[in-house]
Motif scaffolding. Sequence first.
Motif, short mmCIF file in Angstrom:
data_model
loop_
_atom_site.label_atom_id
_atom_site.label_comp_id
_atom_site.label_asym_id
_atom_site.label_seq_id
_atom_site.Cartn_x
_atom_site.Cartn_y
_atom_site.Cartn_z
N LEU A 72 1.07 -1.38 -0.21
CA LEU A 72 -0.19 -0.58 0.09
C LEU A 72 0.75 1.45 -0.04
CD1 LEU A 72 -2.83 1.86 -0.18
CD2 LEU A 72 -2.80 1.14 2.83
N LYS A 73 1.91 1.35 0.70
CA LYS A 73 2.56 2.09 0.83
C LYS A 73 3.51 2.54 -0.46
CE LYS A 73 7.02 4.15 2.54
NZ LYS A 73 8.32 4.08 3.66
N GLN A 74 3.86 1.86 -1.25
CA GLN A 74 4.29 1.28 -2.41
C GLN A 74 4.00 2.15 -3.98
OE1 GLN A 74 6.29 -2.55 -3.25
NE2 GLN A 74 8.17 -1.66 -2.12
N GLU A 129 3.47 6.03 -2.71
CA GLU A 129 4.43 6.52 -2.88
C GLU A 129 4.38 6.51 -5.11
OE1 GLU A 129 7.43 4.82 -1.59
OE2 GLU A 129 7.26 5.84 0.95
N GLY A 130 4.04 5.68 -5.52
CA GLY A 130 4.03 5.36 -6.75
C GLY A 130 3.21 6.54 -7.50
N ALA A 174 1.17 12.27 -9.23
CA ALA A 174 0.46 13.08 -9.35
C ALA A 174 1.50 14.63 -9.30
CB ALA A 174 0.09 13.74 -8.47
N VAL A 175 3.39 14.23 -8.77
CA VAL A 175 4.30 15.32 -8.76
C VAL A 175 4.89 15.81 -10.81
CG1 VAL A 175 6.37 15.68 -8.85
CG2 VAL A 175 4.98 14.99 -6.80
#
Length: 76
Positions: free
Chosen positions: A9-11, A14-15, A20-21
């Motif tokens: 979930l964390k990955q 972050e992805g 989005a960035v």
Amino acid sequence: MAGKGWQDLKQQVEGTAQEAVTATGAAAQQVVDQAAEAGQKAMDQAAKVTQETADKTASQASEAFSGFGKKMGLLK
């Protein structure tokens, strides 16, 4: 096993955040590019108008001098 799920979930988060960035950066670059293009068009238009004005002024001055020379008998 639950630790693996949290890691996945964390990955994913972050992805998604990185995507989005990247998308935001691309959109910002597009805005900058469009602004630069608009600025260049404005500068080109200003240069064109300035040149046309200079040409018109030079033509009018030439005509005035010619008329003055004819009146004074200096030109035919």
